[in-house]
Design an enzyme around this catalytic site. Structure first.
Site, short mmCIF file in Angstrom:
data_model
loop_
_atom_site.label_atom_id
_atom_site.label_comp_id
_atom_site.label_asym_id
_atom_site.label_seq_id
_atom_site.Cartn_x
_atom_site.Cartn_y
_atom_site.Cartn_z
N SER A 105 0.78 -1.21 0.00
CA SER A 105 0.00 0.00 0.00
C SER A 105 0.83 1.29 0.00
O SER A 105 0.28 2.38 -0.20
CB SER A 105 -0.89 0.02 1.23
N SER A 129 3.49 -4.21 2.62
CA SER A 129 3.15 -2.93 2.00
C SER A 129 4.33 -2.06 1.62
O SER A 129 4.14 -1.06 0.95
CB SER A 129 2.24 -2.13 2.94
#
EC number: 6.3.5.7
Lengths: 454, 190
Positions: A105, A129
């Site tokens: 992310s 992430s």
């Protein structure tokens, strides 16, 4: 910041005409989110104390939930390699519509480093992430041992797995930053004392003394043949140089992603409960009752992905499901951690694995499936490391047939981050991964600065 | 420096030379330990990177060639959980988020079905693991206030405050019924 170039912003910061907090306010006031933090996270403060210049905040998946940086409040993040010559000059590729994702992310952070906008970017790593976008954008992404870096100021997603991630263009830089950031923090009781670190990584690391493990369960369905070829190539490199390379087994790998999914949703459901609109952040206009205000604030403030995870988490935590799902997942977590422990105790120094299934996907293809499905597909290699709290680093090794970066992941035993980075540096010196500045015209970097960094 | 050498031609067997513009010396298909990377001039249009894969390299036998996962069969899993509307309602009240669309419910059911795969793992005799730091004694500082006096700064963050208080709407009022909730959310900005 949207009407200024990076150079102008960084000059303003250096000359003291604007402070980092005011810079945040200028960015955030353009959107609905208007929380200005009244303190700096410990890792940020440590960097500022060393004289680092903060040049901006980067885009990401909302609340770090996602593996493509496509579900953020400010729009999806574009991979700068979509605009470099190797990708652009393929037949039938339209860069404006066929651009590829950056991974997530912490996609914006990876892009900031990959597009040469910034020397360093911080991300968060709960299930990969930091390493996922690092691998897809061709930068070095380090997830330190759990507890080495303070989480004070890091908005918690999964308290038992979160770690601030470090992204840089070279392994040496990552080591320097790790040296600055690691250490006990009185404000975070889950920090542990840092082991003595090297002042510099060894220039000529001798790999003849190390044993590299290749976990056979890390060839997951969907792994591209190019990534397998890179995996094989680097394994060969180690063998030629005299290192011992062995195939090992981590038998519970296949179930790790399921375990992660349950634990993540459960902890998320708990952690997201703090966002009620009362003390900070967005607050809905509805005020018929506290519950109604909370419900509508959270409906307005969270996107579908976040709400979905909260609901799943609450389901797993219901009294009738607690033993069946949550405790079961915690038991599987112990099995996975024990797998790693056993392998490292048997004499393996580092594990070499792929970081992602393939190179970066086109945005139009990536969004064909929902966020949860994509996360379960993309996080397969990275999240077992978070469950066991071990350090891992992804190193870019080459460009694929499509001209996009492919990276490999190295996993080490807990608290041996420096040794892990030494091995990573050894690989980096030998794979010859090109710099993005080798491609494209000189006018390209300015355009990239303004579009990819938020 | 552009270098075409026999070694490169030999290892490019699977790839046409049209696609290759190598500019490093290659040794058995891999770049040498120390090399100097020069900034390319714009007249060298490179449509392929130097470290292009050579698919004709032999595969290292220690790296598994095919996927090693065993697919989990449906009959190994427990019955798929049906989520009655009452349970959705209960979850929405507990979580204070709504997920009223069919797509949302389908997503939740898929998530649960995915989690059901946990049950093929044998965990008898295994203790649950809360934290990876379970075998350490963590540092706890003394209970002495070192900083504070920031009430004003914190109150500034809230939308509604009166003097030193955060203002909340009246409590102890249960959430409206499902039908009325839709109306409530319709009036919100999103």
């Amino acid at each position: 910041m949207l009407s200024l170039t990076i150079k102008e912003v960084s000059l303003a910061l250096r000359e003291g005409r604007i402070s980092p907090t005011e810079l945040c306010r200028k960015c955030l006031n353009l959107y609905i989110l208007d929380y200005i933090p009244p303190f700096n996270a410990t890792v940020v403060q440590k960097l500022l104390d060393q004289g680092a210049v903060l040049i901006g905040k980067t885009n990401m998946d909302e609340f770090a939930m996602g593996s493509g940086s496509t579900d953020g409040a400010f729009g999806p993040v574009r991979n700068p390699w979509s605009y470099a010559a190797p990708y652009r000059e393929q037949k039938g590729v339209e860069p404006q519509s066929d651009w590829v994702i950056s991974g997530g992310s912490s996609g914006g952070s990876a892009v900031a480093v990959a597009s040469l906008t910034s020397y360093l970017a911080l991300g968060s790593d709960t299930g990969g992430s930091t390493r996922n976008p690092g691998s897809l954008c061709g930068v070095v992404a380090l997830k330190p041992t759990y507890g080495l870096l303070s989480r004070h100021g890091l908005i918690p997603l999964v308290n038992s797995m979160d770690v601030p991630g470090i992204m840089t263009r070279s392994v040496n830089d990552a080591a320097v930053v790790l040296g600055v950031l690691q250490g006990l923090d009185v404000k975070d009781s889950t920090t542990i004392p840092a082991p003595p670190s090297f002042t510099e990584l060894p220039e000529d690391f001798d790999v003849r003394n190390i044993c590299v493990g290749i976990p056979k369960e890390y060839h997951a369905p969907g792994l591209s043949d190019e990534t397998v070829a890179q995996w094989s190539r680097v394994a060969d490199m180690f063998e030629r140089a005299g290192a011992r390379v062995e195939q090992v087994s981590l038998p519970h790998t296949q179930h790790s992603i399921v375990c992660y999914h349950v634990l993540c949703c459960a902890e998320v459901a708990s952690n997201m409960a703090r966002f009620d609109g009362l003390e900070y952040g967005h607050r809905s206009e509805v005020d018929s009752s506290t519950e109604a205000m909370y419900a509508s604030t959270r409906h307005e403030g969270f996107n579908d992905v976040v709400r979905g995870r909260i609901l799943s988490g609450n389901y797993f935590l219901l009294k009738q499901n607690y033993e069946h799902y949550f405790l079961k997942a915690q038991r599987v977590r112990r099995l996975i951690t024990d797998d790693f422990r056993r392998v490292f105790r048997s004499g393996v120094d580092v594990l070499l694995t792929p970081a992602t299934l393939t190179d970066a996907t086109c945005y139009s293809d990536f969004t064909q499936e929902d966020n949860r499905t994509r996360s379960t597909q993309e996080d397969v290699f990275t999240q077992p490391v978070n469950m066991a709290g071990l350090p891992a680093v992804s190193v870019p090794t080459s460009l694929s047939r499509r001209g996009l970066p492919i990276g490999l992941q190295l996993i080490g035993p807990a608290l041996q981050d420096n040794k892990l980075l030494s091995v990573a540096r050894w690989i980096e010196q030998r794979v010859g991964f090109p710099s993005i500045s080798d491609f494209g015209e000189s006018s390209e970097p300015t355009k990239r600065e303004q579009t990819s960094a938020v | 420096m552009l270098v075409f050498c026999r070694a490169v031609v030999r290892s490019c067997r699977g790839v046409t030379l049209d696609n290759i513009r190598p500019f490093h010396l290659f040794n058995d298909g891999y770049s040498v330990t120390s090399f100097h990377r020069r900034k390319l001039q714009s007249h060298i249009t490179c449509n392929v990177c130097v470290t292009r894969l050579f698919s004709s390299q032999p595969h290292n036998p220690k790296v598994p060639k095919v996927a090693t996962w065993e697919p989990v069969q449906d009959d190994q899993l427990p019955q798929p959980a049906k989520i009655p509307a009452d349970l959705v309602d209960k979850l929405e009240r507990l979580a204070l988020v709504d997920f009223r669309t069919k797509q949302g419910l389908a997503c939740l059911e898929k998530a649960i079905r995915f989690a059901d795969q946990l049950h093929v793992v044998d965990t008898s005799g295994v203790e649950p693991m809360d934290s990876v730091l379970e075998d350490r004694v963590l540092y706890l500082r003394n209970d002495t206030a070192k900083e504070g006096d920031c009430a004003e700064e914190l109150l500034r963050l809230s939308k509604q405050t009166i003097e030193e208080y955060f203002v909340a709407p009246p409590g102890n009022i249960p959430l409206p019924k499902r039908e009325d909730r839709t109306a409530l959310l319709k009036h919100s900005e999103f």
